[in-house]
Write a protein that holds these residues in place. Structure first.
Motif, PDB file in Angstrom:
ATOM      1  N   LEU A  16      51.142 -98.893 102.527  1.00  0.00           N
ATOM      2  CA  LEU A  16      51.761 -99.090 101.210  1.00  0.00           C
ATOM      3  C   LEU A  16      53.212 -99.485 101.367  1.00  0.00           C
ATOM      4  N   ARG A 101      48.159 -94.255  89.851  1.00  0.00           N
ATOM      5  CA  ARG A 101      48.026 -94.649  91.263  1.00  0.00           C
ATOM      6  C   ARG A 101      47.802 -96.143  91.404  1.00  0.00           C
ATOM      7  N   GLN A 102      47.369 -96.809  90.312  1.00  0.00           N
ATOM      8  CA  GLN A 102      47.193 -98.262  90.330  1.00  0.00           C
ATOM      9  C   GLN A 102      48.463 -99.000  89.899  1.00  0.00           C
ATOM     10  N   GLY A 103      49.488 -98.267  89.494  1.00  0.00           N
ATOM     11  CA  GLY A 103      50.756 -98.888  89.134  1.00  0.00           C
ATOM     12  C   GLY A 103      51.053 -98.919  87.649  1.00  0.00           C
ATOM     13  N   SER A 156      51.775 -95.259  92.166  1.00  0.00           N
ATOM     14  CA  SER A 156      51.595 -96.350  93.107  1.00  0.00           C
ATOM     15  C   SER A 156      52.848 -96.480  93.959  1.00  0.00           C
ATOM     16  N   ILE A 160      56.419 -93.882  96.339  1.00  0.00           N
ATOM     17  CA  ILE A 160      55.308 -93.124  95.760  1.00  0.00           C
ATOM     18  C   ILE A 160      55.776 -91.753  95.295  1.00  0.00           C
ATOM     19  N   ASN A 253      56.691 -95.619  88.669  1.00  0.00           N
ATOM     20  CA  ASN A 253      56.052 -96.940  88.625  1.00  0.00           C
ATOM     21  C   ASN A 253      56.957 -97.960  87.939  1.00  0.00           C
TER      22      ASN A 253
END
Length: 262
Positions: A16, A101-103, A156, A160, A253
């Motif tokens: 990441l 978590r996907q942004g 994300s 993080i 994010n």
């Protein structure tokens, strides 16, 4: 079981860019009905799983009913669901961080500007939780020694938002909602203690280091110093609380999105 977690663990493999001692996390173990672990070797194993917070280890029951102990040094990441419900926690604790978590952040074009459901009225322990391993100094600013530990991923990247849970003891005093019945002790003097779970937040940085957010409202803008004013405006416009895990994930994010467009 493999079908449930395999796509998630493939994504995780990609880079990441009990009673507690007072204030500590000894004896804090969480049980999950389902878990899938990506090992340092690249292999995956699945089964019921226990996370031992103080020891930084996992124990997993394998299909042949043997139990395997996995220290953090042998783990890259893992995903779990079906935690044994803790009724002592507030009802919104089991939130869904999948979109974060996907942004996702409020107003994100990638999500059509439509936020996911704000919260669940009932605890849903079947929501998938994701954990990664980072090397850290156990939050000791005076130590250069770093050992691997488990951190839950809430946002994300490339920066993080991470969470670690620990048990703390709180005093019961006269007038405290936990202090039932009559009271004959000295005013202000504890008549006992109760144990609760406390969230501790960190930033997982692209270079693999961990930055504690001891005071998120101050520490987060300090890290994203270039965009501190925009962060403050975004938090105010969306009524976000820096101590709420979900709100803090939105803020991280959003800060990442500002870094991308600079």
């Amino acid at each position: 079981m493999r079908n449930l977690f395999y796509p998630l663990l493939v994504a995780l493999a990609l880079p990441l860019t009990g009673l507690a001692q007072r204030g500590g996390g000894q004896g804090f173990t969480q049980q999950f009905n389902q878990g899938s672990v990506l090992l340092s070797s690249g292999d995956t194993i699945s089964g019921p799983l226990a996370l031992h917070r103080g020891e930084e280890t996992l124990t997993m029951t394998l299909p042949d009913n043997t139990v395997r102990t996995l220290p953090a040094v042998n783990v890259q990441s893992f995903a779990v669901r079906g935690e044994q419900y803790d009724r002592s926690r507030e009802r919104f604790y089991y939130d869904d961080f999948y979109a974060m978590r996907q942004g996702y952040y409020s107003g994100s074009p990638a999500f059509g500007g439509t936020p996911p459901p704000r919260r669940r009225e009932r605890a849903d322990t079947n929501l998938t939780r994701v954990f990664r391993v980072y090397r850290w100094n156990r939050d000791n600013d005076y130590s250069d020694f770093k050992a691997p530990g488990f951190f839950e991923q809430l946002s994300s990247g490339p920066v993080i938002l991470l969470r670690r849970e620990g048990l703390v003891e709180r005093p019961i005093t006269a007038g405290n909602p936990y202090g039932y019945g009559s009271y004959s002790g000295m005013p202000g003097r504890p008549i006992g203690y109760y144990t609760e779970v406390k969230d501790n937040f960190f930033l997982g940085l692209p270079d693999g280091t961990v930055l504690p957010l001891r005071t998120p409202k101050k520490d987060l803008p300090n890290y994203f110093r270039t965009h501190a004013r925009q962060l403050a405006q975004y938090a105010k416009a969306n009524d976000l609380n820096y101590t709420d895990a979900r709100d803090l994930a939105y803020l991280v994010n959003y800060a990442n999105s500002l870094q991308e467009v600079k």
